[in-house]
Every structure is written in structure tokens, then in C-alpha cells.
Design a protein around this motif. Structure first.
Motif, PDB file in Angstrom:
ATOM      1  N   THR A 141      -6.160  -2.137  -2.725  1.00 38.18           N
ATOM      2  CA  THR A 141      -5.582  -1.037  -3.491  1.00 38.18           C
ATOM      3  C   THR A 141      -4.638  -0.177  -2.678  1.00 38.18           C
ATOM      4  N   VAL A 142      -5.017   0.131  -1.449  1.00 37.00           N
ATOM      5  CA  VAL A 142      -4.232   1.072  -0.653  1.00 37.00           C
ATOM      6  C   VAL A 142      -3.794   0.421   0.654  1.00 37.00           C
ATOM      7  N   ALA A 143      -2.731   1.007   1.232  1.00 37.97           N
ATOM      8  CA  ALA A 143      -2.247   0.638   2.568  1.00 37.97           C
ATOM      9  C   ALA A 143      -2.126   1.911   3.389  1.00 37.97           C
ATOM     10  N   LYS A 186       4.876  -2.356  14.237  1.00 39.07           N
ATOM     11  CA  LYS A 186       4.575  -3.583  13.508  1.00 39.07           C
ATOM     12  C   LYS A 186       3.458  -3.330  12.489  1.00 39.07           C
ATOM     13  N   GLY A 187       3.617  -3.955  11.306  1.00 34.95           N
ATOM     14  CA  GLY A 187       2.587  -3.924  10.278  1.00 34.95           C
ATOM     15  C   GLY A 187       2.447  -2.611   9.558  1.00 34.95           C
ATOM     16  N   ASN A 188       3.392  -1.725   9.695  1.00 36.25           N
ATOM     17  CA  ASN A 188       3.269  -0.395   9.108  1.00 36.25           C
ATOM     18  C   ASN A 188       3.423  -0.482   7.594  1.00 36.25           C
ATOM     19  N   GLY A 189       2.412   0.044   6.831  1.00 42.45           N
ATOM     20  CA  GLY A 189       2.474   0.070   5.375  1.00 42.45           C
ATOM     21  C   GLY A 189       2.122  -1.232   4.712  1.00 42.45           C
ATOM     22  N   ILE A 190       1.611  -2.206   5.495  1.00 43.07           N
ATOM     23  CA  ILE A 190       1.279  -3.508   4.914  1.00 43.07           C
ATOM     24  C   ILE A 190      -0.208  -3.593   4.542  1.00 43.07           C
ATOM     25  N   GLY A 191      -1.074  -3.148   5.447  1.00 40.05           N
ATOM     26  CA  GLY A 191      -2.505  -3.225   5.215  1.00 40.05           C
ATOM     27  C   GLY A 191      -3.196  -1.943   5.619  1.00 40.05           C
ATOM     28  N   LEU A 205      -2.032   7.597   3.146  1.00 45.92           N
ATOM     29  CA  LEU A 205      -2.457   6.501   2.289  1.00 45.92           C
ATOM     30  C   LEU A 205      -1.393   6.257   1.231  1.00 45.92           C
ATOM     31  N   CYS A 206      -1.225   4.974   0.882  1.00 48.80           N
ATOM     32  CA  CYS A 206      -0.182   4.593  -0.081  1.00 48.80           C
ATOM     33  C   CYS A 206      -0.766   3.564  -1.034  1.00 48.80           C
ATOM     34  N   LEU A 207      -0.525   3.744  -2.347  1.00 52.88           N
ATOM     35  CA  LEU A 207      -0.975   2.767  -3.339  1.00 52.88           C
ATOM     36  C   LEU A 207      -0.150   1.485  -3.187  1.00 52.88           C
ATOM     37  N   ARG A 233      12.832   6.288   4.404  1.00 55.13           N
ATOM     38  CA  ARG A 233      11.860   5.348   3.860  1.00 55.13           C
ATOM     39  C   ARG A 233      11.703   5.603   2.375  1.00 55.13           C
ATOM     40  N   ARG A 234      11.273   4.545   1.674  1.00 53.99           N
ATOM     41  CA  ARG A 234      11.038   4.685   0.242  1.00 53.99           C
ATOM     42  C   ARG A 234       9.793   5.520  -0.010  1.00 53.99           C
ATOM     43  N   ARG A 235       9.765   6.154  -1.170  1.00 51.89           N
ATOM     44  CA  ARG A 235       8.561   6.908  -1.528  1.00 51.89           C
ATOM     45  C   ARG A 235       7.427   5.942  -1.851  1.00 51.89           C
ATOM     46  N   PHE A 236       6.264   6.345  -1.510  1.00 55.97           N
ATOM     47  CA  PHE A 236       5.093   5.548  -1.895  1.00 55.97           C
ATOM     48  C   PHE A 236       4.117   6.457  -2.632  1.00 55.97           C
ATOM     49  N   ALA A 237       3.312   5.806  -3.483  1.00 56.23           N
ATOM     50  CA  ALA A 237       2.353   6.562  -4.327  1.00 56.23           C
ATOM     51  C   ALA A 237       1.109   6.884  -3.531  1.00 56.23           C
ATOM     52  N   ARG A 238       0.789   8.159  -3.433  1.00 56.30           N
ATOM     53  CA  ARG A 238      -0.430   8.560  -2.747  1.00 56.30           C
ATOM     54  C   ARG A 238      -1.553   8.798  -3.751  1.00 56.30           C
ATOM     55  N   SER A 239      -2.759   8.873  -3.231  1.00 59.02           N
ATOM     56  CA  SER A 239      -3.899   9.291  -4.070  1.00 59.02           C
ATOM     57  C   SER A 239      -3.651  10.733  -4.526  1.00 59.02           C
TER      58      SER A 239
END
Length: 822
Positions: free
Chosen positions: A714-716, A754-759, A786-788, A802-808
Motif C-alpha cells: 500500500t505505501v512506500a 537508490k530505491g527512493n520511493g519504491i518500497g 509515507l506515500c500511497l 519531484r512529483r506529488r505523492f499521496a500521503r496518509s
């Protein structure tokens, strides 16, 4: 005897240039005009006569080093109005009977001659009006003279005499002078006048005066100024100046006894007579030389794929007169002295030489008085086509291919002018296929030429080409040379023979492909042509099975240089090679084609850093770019190289982590999760940094940010920012940014994310540092979000946005810190 020695000294200083009907010579020794005239008449034809601008250009080209003035054949002289050579005996045109102190050209206006009543002569302004004496032909073997008492200007008197008699009177000797004195009894015009004359008696009316010329005054002679495009000026004739002589050239095609062709392919020379010989060293040779015309066509020989075979590598046309050198080089490159020139099929002229270039090669053509020379070069074969009179004093390998020792020009040879290994027994080399192809020169369509040009030497040279690598199809070059020789002889091209011989159509195979001095253009294993290594250059790498130079270790950098020609031979494209860091690529030297890969302690290009005793070892590798294609046609490359550097003697700084692991528990809405920050000294994150691990300045450190307790589907986790401070508080100063807006901070080139925003975990690396004025501690702080995952959570780098990401909805950012100390 002294005069003879002077002549020898003068002759040694001669140089020449060419015009269509005359050949001019510049003599650098200074003489008066009269002495210069005597020398030119004795050694050549006369002082220079110039009839047009082409003659002026030819005179200017006789020297490149002199910028002053030089005598020509033009002078202020006296000439009789009657221009009938049958009227005058030997020396009779030169009879003079001047009054004392005459001629004096008073005020520069006295260009006509009168006789006083006592028989003495005086120069006078032609506009004066005087009686005159006419010449009225011969009677009984004596000249008939007529006195006219009416007064007239000199020009009017000449016109009257020509209309009513023959001309104004010419006086050939003292006897005739006495007769005319007695006939006139008073002052009268005679037919002598002052004009600008050519020393050889030419009637050229061409003039090329400099600004402000010609001047008036006493008798003058004319000089050409080499620093003013050959413009003329009048000078005092007793002044000493260098001078220009000329020699007549014979014109017309009927003068030429033969049109001959000489071919040089690889090491083989087939001279004008069809005799064959070979060059077995790497020296320069005169192909055609003519000291009397002041030119030499020389060939420079060099090795290519094999050390035991010489190839004609370039051709130089040397014009001794002007000091000009025209170089025909590999790839169709042409230099005039040191200047590169651009050619095409249209003829361009440089210093009297016509140059042109097409898909078959470069042609240089020039005329040297009685000699026409055309030089063709395609990178492997040079052919010289000459038209010359019988008895021409030419020398060189094209005149006699056996004159190897006398034609060798050591002064123009390279440092590698040395004999080649000629111990190869070509009889032991199988060459049945080559022989069959070479013998085609006795078959159609060549048979139409066999009667005029014997194919035997071309066939012999072709067969002997089997001692050279078959990769370059040298036998084709001999067949091309024979076909071209036939074409030059007849003007008709021979039909498409190349299909039967399995050769490509006649063309310069390496046109516009420019190789460096240690390279030659040859056929690669792929069948394409490229810049390959000469044997002498490749040998030092072949024995060590390397592609280039040894690693060069400097104070704070390491580099290795590979030879572009070695990589060309093996089909390696240097543009796909890189170091451990794929962005670290080789840099090619456009002149030498050497490719250098380098890294430094500041930018290590992901070099592996190890401590060995009291030294630090940096290791990197050159490798192929990882391919995502299904197939590849390139060999895999892996060249590892290392440099060792002593540890700093004055100050060695170690940092130790203050705790083995840093864990923070975060509550965000319905989620409660843990964040762990761990440090490692390897990219695989297997060598964890513990409290007794010493980390040096500039050593790379990997930081892992790992979470637990989150729904990975669900989240990254996005590491939004990381920074360092010298104190524990994240808000203290000084502050050094490592990650900004999810991307590597632009102010620190060592950071990799490395791997930022992936997992639910990611990591980054940086090179260890200390604060300049607060060197004891370094505290590392990271802000996580946290990002949806249904949205794109990966930051867009490196443009700092950076692009916006959906937070809780109840998201709370996580801050975690780590401390390091000495």
C-alpha cells in the motif's frame, strides 16, 4: 679566374619558377644592372622579360625568402626609329657620338636626339622644333640622306620622313655621321629616341608600374618589388640588386617525345621504362627530380600491418624556387606547406600546381617549362604521368628503379628510416588464387592495352603481394594501377574487370578517413576500413597482450590510456566502454586517437577503496555497457586497473559510529512503524559499520533506511531530505545537505540515492567528510515521508523537483538521526 669563381658562387644560389613560355630564375647575389645582364646572357637567355600578369606571378614565385627588389630586363635605352635589322651590321645600332656631358636628360624631359652643326649629339625635349634629315633607302651600296629645312617636332619629323621617304635618319658609323653633318650644316633632328626597352629586344608593351612610377630623371633600369606583388619601379642602374634571369621554353605537343607512366604500389616501383624494383626500408625517395627546373616529387615509405613490407605512405611535391611543399597524404588529405586545403573535383591552383580530388584519389599537375608532370595518389598507389622531350635530365626511382641508393633522401626521411626484414621466402607462401587473379591482366578487357603497356611488371608485383596480408587485397591495387596506367596512356578507361578479380570498383578506400602518425587506414576483420596500428606501434602491446599503456598513477588521480587503433582492429567500440560508474567514459584525443579513462580521489567513479597496510588502494575497471538487447556483436571487455596511495602522514582522521544501530518508532494515524538507520562500507550492505569500525575521510559509506510494520503493498517510504550537522540538534549549524527533495544534493557530487520511493526501505551513499571548523563530530539526520503506492512515489531527479505523492490523511513525517565521532 676570379670572374669564373663568381659565376660558380652565383649559380649555387639559383632557384626557379615556371611560366608557359619562359622559365625564370632568381639570383640572390647583388649586381649592377649591366653585370646582371651579362650573367643572364651567359648562363641563360637574358634578364627577365615579362609579357603578362602570369609572368609577373611566376617571377614572384621564384623565391619565398626575399622581400626586396630585383632587376628585370626593362631599362631606359636609346633606339633608332628605323626598325629594319637588314639595315644594320654588327654593333651598328650602338654607334653614338655624344657631345661632352650628354645625354643628361635635363628636367627628365629630353627623350629625343639632335645633331649640332659640328656633328656632336645632344638629348633634347622632343617638342622642340628643328630641321631634320630623312633616310631614303640605298643607292649603289650607300645610304641616301635628304635634308629638310622646315622646322618640326621630333614626332612630326618622323611622320614626314615615313610618309615621303623611309624614316628619320639612322647613323651607323662615323663616316655617315660626317656625311650628315656636311649635308645639314645646322642643328637637326636624327632618328634616335629614348624608350623603355627589354634587354632581349622583345617588343612587349605590358607594364606593371607601382604607385608613383615611372619616375623621370637620368637613365634608369627597372626592378620588381617582391614585397609589392612584383610591381615595377625605376632605379639607378649602377645600384647593386639581386636579379631575375629567364630561359626560353619550347612550346607545342610535337616537342614531346613520349608520355610515360610510373607506378608505385606498396613497396614496388615500376619505372617509366617498365623495369621493376622494390623499396625495402622506411625512407624517403625521389621519384622524379629535375634540378634544372627546381622540383622534386618524393615518396615517403612506412610500414603498415607487417614490419617486413614497406608501403608508399605519402607524396610530397617540393618546389625549390618558392620553397613550397605540397603534401598528398592518407585519406585524401592535402597540405600546402602547413596549411590544410579542401579540394573537390574542380581544379584549384596553388603556387602554379593544379590540385583536384575525386572518389579515386588526389591529382596534382604542373608544367615545368618543357616538362608536364601529373601525380596521382590514392593512399596506396602513386602514379606519375610525364610528358617530356628526349634527353630530359630527370632522375629518381621512376626514371631508374634500380637507383635506390642515389634516390634515397635521408634529409627528408623519418627517424624510422631503416631496412625492413626481407628474409621472408615468398616462394614458400601459397598464392595460387592470387596468381590466377593477377594473370587476368593478360586477358580481356586488359588485352586492348597489352600492346602499349607491358603488363609483366604489374603481374610480377601483383604475385609478390602474397607476402603481405591478404586482408588488404593488395593484388587489387596492382590491377587498378595497370588499368589506370592504360587510361593515362590512351585516355580510355578499361571496362569493369573488378568483378572477375573479386575487387571493389576503383576508388580510394580510405577517402576522408584521417589516421594519426602511428596508424594507417586498412581493412578491418569486419571488411570495413578504419585506422589500424602500424606494426612498430602495435608490437609493444602485442607482446603484453594489452590494449594500451600502463596505468598512470598521480598524486590524486589514476588513468589508463587505450590505443584506438588496437580497439578498431578487435572491433571494440570505445564509446560503449565505461568505468564502474557508467557515467565515467573514455575521452578520445582527436589527433592521436588514444582513449583515456580516469578517476580521482575526488570523483572515484565508484572505485573500490581498500586499506592495505599503510596504503590505500583504489581499483576500478573498464567494461562494456550492460546491454539490454537480446543479442550483441561486441566482445566483452573487462580491464581492471589500480593505484596505491600512501595514507596521509600528517593527519589521519577516523570516524566511529556512536551506536551500532539507530531505531525510531513513528505513529502516523492508524500506522505505527519502526525506522532503522544502519551504516555499511560496501554497496551490497553486508559489511556493517559497528562502534569499532574506523571510517576514513573520503571513504564511501552506504546508509540504509529501513522500515518495519508497514503494508508494503500500500505505501512506500520516501527519504525526503538528509543533512549533516556538527552538533546533535538537527536544526544546528553548520549544516551540509546530502539529499534535497528526494534527490542527491547538487552541492555534493559523492552522493548516490537508490530505491527512493519504491518500497518500504531505501539507501544512499556519500564520501565521509568532516566540518572544517567543527571537526570532531558529524550527525546525520534524515526526514522520511509515507506515500500511497497507487500514485508515483519516485522523486524525479536531477532537476530538483519531484512529483506529488499521496500521503496518509494523518501522515506524520519521520525524523531519524545518527551520530559519528573521532
Amino acid at each position: 679566374m676570379h670572374y669564373l669563381c663568381s659565376l660558380i658562387a652565383l649559380t649555387a644560389l639559383l632557384s626557379g619558377a615556371f611560366a608557359q613560355t619562359r622559365q625564370y630564375y632568381f639570383v640572390s647575389t647583388s649586381e649592377t644592372w649591366t653585370d646582371a645582364q651579362s650573367f643572364c646572357r651567359q648562363e641563360y637567355t637574358d634578364l627577365a622579360t615579362l609579357e603578362n600578369t602570369a609572368d609577373v606571378d611566376a617571377v614572384v614565385q621564384t623565391t619565398s625568402s626575399y622581400t626586396g627588389k630585383a632587376w628585370t630586363g626593362l631599362y631606359d635605352g636609346w633606339i633608332w626609329a628605323l626598325n629594319d635589322p637588314d639595315f644594320y651590321g654588327d654593333g651598328e645600332t650602338m654607334f653614338r657620338n655624344w657631345n661632352s656631358g650628354e645625354p643628361n636628360n635635363y628636367n627628365g624631359q629630353e627623350n629625343c636626339v639632335n645633331m649640332f652643326s659640328d656633328g656632336k649629339w645632344n638629348d633634347l625635349n622632343c617638342m622642340n622644333r628643328l630641321p631634320f634629315v630623312c633616310y631614303n633607302g640605298m643607292s649603289g651600296g650607300s645610304a641616301v640622306f635628304v635634308f629638310r629645312s622646315q622646322s618640326a617636332t621630333w614626332t612630326e619629323a618622323q611622320a614626314f620622313c615615313r610618309n615621303n621617304y623611309v624614316d628619320l635618319v639612322s647613323i651607323r658609323n662615323q663616316g655617315e655621321n660626317d656625311v650628315i653633318r656636311a649635308l645639314a650644316g645646322t642643328t637637326v633632328w636624327i632618328g634616335l629616341t629614348r624608350k623603355e626597352l627589354w634587354s632581349d629586344g622583345s617588343n612587349s608593351q605590358f607594364v606593371n608600374w607601382a604607385a608613383g612610377q615611372p619616375t623621370v630623371g637620368s637613365d634608369k633600369c627597372v626592378a620588381a618589388a617582391f614585397d609589392d606583388s612584383g610591381k615595377w619601379s625605376k632605379e639607378v642602374c649602377t645600384q647593386s640588386l639581386p636579379f631575375i634571369c629567364y630561359e626560353n621554353c619550347v612550346d607545342g605537343d610535337s616537342f614531346y617525345s613520349s608520355a610515360d607512366v610510373c607506378s608505385v604500389t606498396g613497396p614496388v616501383v615500376i619505372d617509366f621504362q617498365g623495369a621493376l624494383n622494390s623499396v625495402s626500408d622506411l625512407c624517403a625517395y625521389a621519384l622524379v627530380s629535375d634540378p634544372s627546373n627546381g622540383f622534386t616529387v618524393l615518396a615517403n615509405f612506412g610500414e603498415r600491418r607487417q614490419p617486413d613490407v614497406s608501403f608508399v605512405d605519402s607524396v610530397t611535391l617540393r618546389l625549390a624556387a618558392s620553397g613550397v611543399q605540397i603534401h598528398l597524404e592518407q585519406g585524401g588529405r592535402v597540405r600546402v606547406n602547413d596549411d590544410m586545403v579542401t579540394l573537390n573535383s574542380s581544379v584549384q591552383q596553388f603556387h602554379g600546381v593544379d590540385l583536384s580530388k575525386d572518389e579515386t584519389g588526389v591529382t596534382a599537375q604542373f608544367t615545368a617549362c618543357t616538362l608536364i608532370i601529373s601525380v596521382f595518389f590514392d593512399g596506396t598507389t602513386v602514379q606519375i604521368h610525364k610528358k617530356s622531350p628526349s634527353g630530359s635530365s630527370l632522375s629518381g626511382l621512376c626514371v631508374d628503379s634500380n637507383s635506390v641508393s642515389s634516390a634515397r633522401l635521408l634529409q627528408y626521411s623519418s627517424a624510422r628510416c631503416e631496412p625492413q626484414d626481407s628474409s621472408v621466402d615468398i616462394s614458400a607462401i601459397p598464392h595460387n588464387n592470387v596468381t590466377e587473379r593477377c594473370n587476368l591482366m593478360r586477358a580481356a578487357p586488359f588485352t586492348s592495352c597489352n600492346g602499349d603497356i607491358d603488363p609483366t611488371p604489374y603481374i610480377t608485383g601483383c604475385k609478390n603481394s602474397c607476402r603481405y596480408s591478404s586482408k588488404d587485397h593488395l593484388w587489387c591495387q596492382f590491377m587498378w594501377a595497370y588499368a589506370r596506367a592504360c587510361s593515362l596512356k590512351h585516355g580510355n578507361a578499361i571496362g569493369p574487370w573488378w568483378k572477375t578479380a573479386k575487387c571493389s570498383p576503383p576508388r580510394a578506400l580510405c577517402q576522408d578517413k584521417f589516421c594519426s602518425d602511428h596508424e594507417y587506414c586498412g581493412r578491418k576483420f569486419s571488411g570495413e576500413y578504419g585506422c589500424l596500428c602500424r606494426a612498430w606501434f602495435a608490437s609493444k602491446f602485442n607482446t603484453s597482450y594489452t590494449l594500451g599503456e600502463q596505468t598512470e598513477c598521480k598524486h590524486n588521480s589514476a588513468s589508463i590510456t587505450l590505443a584506438g587503433c588496437l580497439m578498431e582492429e578487435k572491433g571494440i567500440d570505445y564509446t560503449v566502454l565505461h568505468l564502474n560508474d557508467k557515467s565515467c567514459r573514455g575521452v578520445i584525443n582527436e589527433e592521436t586517437h588514444m582513449v583515456t579513462f580516469s578517476f580521482s580521489t575526488r570523483d572515484s567513479c565508484d572505485a573500490e577503496i581498500m586499506t592495505i597496510g599503510n596504503q590505500i588502494k583504489y581499483t576500478n575497471a573498464i567494461m562494456n555497457q550492460n546491454s539490454t538487447d537480446v543479442i550483441t556483436r561486441h566482445d566483452q571487455v573487462f580491464i581492471e586497473f589500480s593505484c596505491y596511495y600512501p595514507e596521509p602522514e600528517l593527519k589521519t582522521v577516523y570516524f566511529r559510529i556512536k551506536d551500532n544501530s539507530y531505531v525510531s518508532t513513528i505513529t502516523s494515524g492508524e500506522w505505527t512503524y519502526n525506522v532503522t538507520m544502519n551504516a555499511y562500507i560496501d554497496e551490497q550492505c553486508t559489511k556493517v559499520v559497528v562502534m569499532d569500525t574506523e571510517v576514513k575521510l573520503n571513504q564511501k559509506v552506504w546508509i540504509e533506511l529501513k522500515t518495519s510494520g508497514l503494508d508494503a503493498d500500500t505505501v512506500a517510504v520516501v527519504t525526503d531530505s538528509c543533512w549533516a550537522t556538527s552538533e546533535k540538534s538537527p536544526d544546528s549549524t553548520p549544516k551540509h545537505d546530502l539529499i534535497v527533495d528526494g534527490c542527491a544534493a547538487p552541492g555534493d557530487g559523492t552522493v548516490r540515492v537508490k530505491g527512493n520511493g519504491i518500497g518500504t526501505s531505501n539507501y544512499f551513499s556519500f564520501n565521509m567528510f568532516e566540518f572544517t571548523n567543527h571537526p570532531n563530530d558529524v550527525y546525520l539526520h534524515c526526514q522520511l515521508q509515507l506515500c500511497l503506492k497507487k500514485d508515483n512515489c519516485v522523486p524525479v531527479c536531477p532537476d530538483k523537483r519531484r512529483r506529488r505523492f499521496a500521503r496518509s490523511q494523518r501522515d506524520t513525517s519521520a525524523l531519524i538521526s545518527m551520530g559519528w565521532g573521532k
